[in-house]
Design a protein around this motif. Sequence first.
Motif: not given
Length: 98
Positions: A48, A51-54
């Motif tokens: 988590d 998350n959203c960092m590639g």
Amino acid sequence: MDKEKEKETAEFYERLKTELDRSNTWPAEYLFKFIVPSINDNVLKVEDAFNCMGAVIKTTKSKTGKFTSISVDVTMKDAQEIIDKYQELATIKGIVSL
């Protein structure tokens, strides 16, 4: 945390930041490696955090299943972002950063 331990931790992160800045051109790919106890939601907490960092995340359980190693390959914008991530994850009980 006592004053001496806080000082050692601050000095460690300062040396790490200097070394990262000397050896990288930002943004750069960085490989985080952690070992966490395979209990509760420790692996999920690490996942988590990226998350959203590639990030490309690989997990491997130990032979006994008591621990999980986690490798996170991700592009970071600068050395401070790396240090911030280590400090964020240091709150996970039993985590070892490699």
